[in-house]
Scaffold this motif. Structure first.
Motif, PDB file in Angstrom:
ATOM      1  N   GLY A  59       0.814  -1.215   0.000  1.00  0.00           N
ATOM      2  CA  GLY A  59       0.000   0.000   0.000  1.00  0.00           C
ATOM      3  C   GLY A  59       0.843   1.259   0.000  1.00  0.00           C
ATOM      4  O   GLY A  59       0.556   2.222  -0.714  1.00  0.00           O
ATOM      5  N   GLU A  60       1.903   1.262   0.795  1.00  0.00           N
ATOM      6  CA  GLU A  60       2.798   2.425   0.839  1.00  0.00           C
ATOM      7  C   GLU A  60       3.469   2.610  -0.519  1.00  0.00           C
ATOM      8  O   GLU A  60       3.616   3.735  -0.999  1.00  0.00           O
ATOM      9  CB  GLU A  60       3.833   2.241   1.951  1.00  0.00           C
ATOM     10  CG  GLU A  60       4.606   3.506   2.292  1.00  0.00           C
ATOM     11  CD  GLU A  60       5.858   3.684   1.452  1.00  0.00           C
ATOM     12  OE1 GLU A  60       6.414   4.788   1.452  1.00  0.00           O
ATOM     13  OE2 GLU A  60       6.291   2.713   0.781  1.00  0.00           O
ATOM     14  N   ALA A  61       3.853   1.518  -1.164  1.00  0.00           N
ATOM     15  CA  ALA A  61       4.464   1.598  -2.494  1.00  0.00           C
ATOM     16  C   ALA A  61       3.472   2.153  -3.516  1.00  0.00           C
ATOM     17  O   ALA A  61       3.852   2.931  -4.399  1.00  0.00           O
ATOM     18  CB  ALA A  61       4.976   0.226  -2.928  1.00  0.00           C
ATOM     19  N   ALA A  62       2.200   1.782  -3.400  1.00  0.00           N
ATOM     20  CA  ALA A  62       1.180   2.319  -4.316  1.00  0.00           C
ATOM     21  C   ALA A  62       1.028   3.819  -4.124  1.00  0.00           C
ATOM     22  O   ALA A  62       0.858   4.566  -5.103  1.00  0.00           O
ATOM     23  CB  ALA A  62      -0.158   1.616  -4.093  1.00  0.00           C
ATOM     24  N   SER A  63       1.115   4.278  -2.885  1.00  0.00           N
ATOM     25  CA  SER A  63       1.013   5.724  -2.645  1.00  0.00           C
ATOM     26  C   SER A  63       2.209   6.447  -3.252  1.00  0.00           C
ATOM     27  O   SER A  63       2.066   7.522  -3.832  1.00  0.00           O
ATOM     28  CB  SER A  63       0.873   6.028  -1.147  1.00  0.00           C
ATOM     29  OG  SER A  63       2.080   5.828  -0.442  1.00  0.00           O
ATOM     30  N   GLY A  64       3.380   5.857  -3.154  1.00  0.00           N
ATOM     31  CA  GLY A  64       4.557   6.447  -3.780  1.00  0.00           C
ATOM     32  C   GLY A  64       4.474   6.416  -5.295  1.00  0.00           C
ATOM     33  O   GLY A  64       4.936   7.351  -5.972  1.00  0.00           O
ATOM     34  N   ALA A  65       3.874   5.372  -5.841  1.00  0.00           N
ATOM     35  CA  ALA A  65       3.759   5.258  -7.297  1.00  0.00           C
ATOM     36  C   ALA A  65       2.879   6.352  -7.873  1.00  0.00           C
ATOM     37  O   ALA A  65       3.208   6.928  -8.924  1.00  0.00           O
ATOM     38  CB  ALA A  65       3.222   3.876  -7.683  1.00  0.00           C
TER      39      ALA A  65
END
Length: 151
Positions: A59-65
């Protein structure tokens, strides 16, 4: 907005932790980005479903993406982006491979750009949904990021 290959590099290759987990960016559109995590035995919890920490990381990676997609010009200009806080709600056990979708809207983009220009910093919150291989929403996140102009 930046192209998919650049977002893939920024999220999946340039961040060692995401590369270690094998997080992949599968799409990067104007206000939505999707990432994926293939299940491995090491990612499971004591009941055989995807560990809560793996869901959070995805989820954190999706926010960064989505930030890399929408604000690629700021990243290229040296603006520092850091996650400052996050909230996650787990809904159901996560079975199989996971995908997460991070979303922003045009109003938040405009406000953030204006505030960054005026104050040299801004905060923005990204909404994320994590789905399992059955397309069940298994968790949801709100990830707050800060953008800082270099001094």
């Amino acid at each position: 907005m930046t192209d998919l290959k650049t977002v893939q590099y920024l999220v999946s290759k340039a961040i060692p932790y995401n590369a270690f987990l094998g997080i992949e960016v599968t799409s990067a559109e104007e206000y939505q980005a999707e990432v994926r995590l293939v299940t491995k035995p090491d990612y499971l919890n004591h009941v055989g479903t995807m560990h809560a920490g793996a869901q959070f990381s995805l989820g954190e990676a999706a926010s960064g993406a989505i930030l890399a997609t929408v604000f690629s010009d700021l990243v290229a200009a040296g603006i520092l982006t850091l996650a400052t806080q996050a909230k996650i709600k787990y809904h159901k056990p996560a079975k199989g491979d996971l995908r997460a979708i991070g979303r922003l809207n045009a109003e938040d983009e405009t406000r953030s750009r204006e505030e960054l220009e005026q104050k040299g910093r801004t905060r923005i919150t990204v909404q994320v949904q994590v789905m399992d291989s059955f397309d069940t929403v298994v968790s949801e996140l709100e990830v707050e990021w800060i953008f800082l102009k270099p001094k």
